[in-house]
Motif scaffolding. Sequence first.
Motif, mmCIF file in Angstrom:
data_model
loop_
_atom_site.group_PDB
_atom_site.id
_atom_site.type_symbol
_atom_site.label_atom_id
_atom_site.label_comp_id
_atom_site.label_asym_id
_atom_site.label_seq_id
_atom_site.Cartn_x
_atom_site.Cartn_y
_atom_site.Cartn_z
ATOM 1 N N THR A 2 35.100 37.738 37.743
ATOM 2 C CA THR A 2 36.308 37.189 38.366
ATOM 3 C C THR A 2 37.540 37.526 37.546
ATOM 4 O OG1 THR A 2 35.019 35.382 39.306
ATOM 5 C CG2 THR A 2 37.407 35.060 39.172
ATOM 6 N N VAL A 3 37.434 37.404 36.234
ATOM 7 C CA VAL A 3 38.551 37.731 35.349
ATOM 8 C C VAL A 3 38.971 39.183 35.569
ATOM 9 C CG1 VAL A 3 39.263 38.027 32.934
ATOM 10 C CG2 VAL A 3 37.945 36.008 33.611
ATOM 11 N N GLU A 4 38.012 40.085 35.619
ATOM 12 C CA GLU A 4 38.326 41.502 35.797
ATOM 13 C C GLU A 4 38.947 41.788 37.160
ATOM 14 O OE1 GLU A 4 38.473 43.807 33.448
ATOM 15 O OE2 GLU A 4 37.852 42.193 32.100
ATOM 16 N N ILE A 5 38.447 41.148 38.220
ATOM 17 C CA ILE A 5 39.004 41.346 39.564
ATOM 18 C C ILE A 5 40.452 40.867 39.613
ATOM 19 C CG2 ILE A 5 38.880 40.522 41.958
ATOM 20 C CD1 ILE A 5 35.793 40.536 41.610
ATOM 21 N N VAL A 6 40.709 39.672 39.083
ATOM 22 C CA VAL A 6 42.073 39.132 39.090
ATOM 23 C C VAL A 6 42.981 39.988 38.212
ATOM 24 C CG1 VAL A 6 43.496 37.146 38.415
ATOM 25 C CG2 VAL A 6 41.347 36.785 39.635
ATOM 26 N N TRP A 7 42.485 40.438 37.072
ATOM 27 C CA TRP A 7 43.288 41.250 36.168
ATOM 28 C C TRP A 7 43.662 42.580 36.820
ATOM 29 C CZ3 TRP A 7 46.251 40.370 32.326
ATOM 30 C CH2 TRP A 7 46.705 41.426 31.532
ATOM 31 N N GLU A 8 42.702 43.251 37.433
ATOM 32 C CA GLU A 8 42.978 44.529 38.097
ATOM 33 C C GLU A 8 43.965 44.345 39.246
ATOM 34 O OE1 GLU A 8 42.213 47.586 37.103
ATOM 35 O OE2 GLU A 8 41.287 46.623 35.361
ATOM 36 N N HIS A 9 43.816 43.274 39.994
ATOM 37 C CA HIS A 9 44.738 42.974 41.095
ATOM 38 C C HIS A 9 46.159 42.758 40.561
ATOM 39 C CE1 HIS A 9 46.250 41.362 44.862
ATOM 40 N NE2 HIS A 9 46.626 40.257 44.239
ATOM 41 N N THR A 10 46.279 42.029 39.468
ATOM 42 C CA THR A 10 47.576 41.767 38.856
ATOM 43 C C THR A 10 48.220 43.068 38.381
ATOM 44 O OG1 THR A 10 46.835 39.579 38.170
ATOM 45 C CG2 THR A 10 48.769 40.471 37.037
ATOM 46 N N LEU A 11 47.439 43.919 37.735
ATOM 47 C CA LEU A 11 47.971 45.202 37.274
ATOM 48 C C LEU A 11 48.435 46.056 38.445
ATOM 49 C CD1 LEU A 11 45.489 46.235 34.434
ATOM 50 C CD2 LEU A 11 47.799 45.290 34.212
ATOM 51 N N GLU A 12 47.646 46.071 39.506
ATOM 52 C CA GLU A 12 48.001 46.850 40.697
ATOM 53 C C GLU A 12 49.335 46.369 41.283
ATOM 54 O OE1 GLU A 12 46.470 46.935 45.227
ATOM 55 O OE2 GLU A 12 44.906 47.221 43.703
ATOM 56 N N LEU A 13 49.491 45.066 41.407
ATOM 57 C CA LEU A 13 50.734 44.522 41.957
ATOM 58 C C LEU A 13 51.936 44.802 41.081
ATOM 59 C CD1 LEU A 13 49.597 41.066 43.372
ATOM 60 C CD2 LEU A 13 50.205 43.115 44.649
ATOM 61 N N THR A 14 51.777 44.624 39.770
ATOM 62 C CA THR A 14 52.918 44.836 38.884
ATOM 63 C C THR A 14 53.270 46.325 38.801
ATOM 64 O OG1 THR A 14 51.438 44.801 36.961
ATOM 65 C CG2 THR A 14 52.601 42.763 37.509
ATOM 66 N N GLU A 15 52.290 47.207 38.877
ATOM 67 C CA GLU A 15 52.585 48.635 38.903
ATOM 68 C C GLU A 15 53.311 49.015 40.177
ATOM 69 O OE1 GLU A 15 48.855 50.624 38.247
ATOM 70 O OE2 GLU A 15 48.761 49.944 36.171
ATOM 71 N N ARG A 16 52.915 48.434 41.293
ATOM 72 C CA ARG A 16 53.584 48.693 42.563
ATOM 73 C C ARG A 16 55.035 48.206 42.517
ATOM 74 N NH1 ARG A 16 50.799 46.116 47.467
ATOM 75 N NH2 ARG A 16 49.018 46.343 46.097
ATOM 76 N N LEU A 17 55.262 47.058 41.917
ATOM 77 C CA LEU A 17 56.637 46.550 41.780
ATOM 78 C C LEU A 17 57.474 47.453 40.871
ATOM 79 C CD1 LEU A 17 55.975 42.729 41.417
ATOM 80 C CD2 LEU A 17 57.115 43.866 43.314
ATOM 81 N N HIS A 18 56.831 47.960 39.835
ATOM 82 C CA HIS A 18 57.532 48.834 38.892
ATOM 83 C C HIS A 18 57.962 50.126 39.555
ATOM 84 C CE1 HIS A 18 58.722 50.414 35.034
ATOM 85 N NE2 HIS A 18 57.973 51.464 35.227
ATOM 86 N N GLU A 19 57.202 50.616 40.524
ATOM 87 C CA GLU A 19 57.519 51.868 41.226
ATOM 88 C C GLU A 19 58.762 51.735 42.097
ATOM 89 O OE1 GLU A 19 53.975 52.749 43.391
ATOM 90 O OE2 GLU A 19 52.836 53.258 41.587
ATOM 91 N N HIS A 20 59.070 50.526 42.518
ATOM 92 C CA HIS A 20 60.214 50.341 43.433
ATOM 93 C C HIS A 20 61.460 50.043 42.714
ATOM 94 C CE1 HIS A 20 57.909 50.491 47.115
ATOM 95 N NE2 HIS A 20 56.968 49.828 46.480
#
Length: 118
Positions: free
Chosen positions: A100-118
């Motif tokens: 669960t920790v890894e799933i939530v962590w990967e999801h968080t990284l994905e979202l923050t990277e997507r925000l960084h791209e914009h």
Amino acid sequence: MTAALTTYTNVAFQKFAKEEPNMSFNHAFPGFVRSPMLTPSTWYWKIPYYLVYPIFSFISVTPEVSGDIHFAALLESPPGFHSYNPKGKLMQYKPAEEETVEIVWEHTLELTERLHEH
């Protein structure tokens, strides 16, 4: 929303504590603190402010008292992840499963990277 934020914070701190086992990561629940949120200009409930503030004043603490309590808990905190209650005492925390920790962590990284791209 608050429950989700608390969960994400706890999971992130759990991950950080695993990656840095000699450091302390702490999440504190301060309880009712007499902050600017209790002023009439920010009051958003339908209850009249003059009726509620005296009650909150009685059951709340000043920012300085809350800060002192949690700073003392921070200084005494051993390595690892810990949650503290409004009195600065350790709260029971059942760690999330590693998957669960890894799933939530990967999801968080994905979202923050997507925000960084914009």
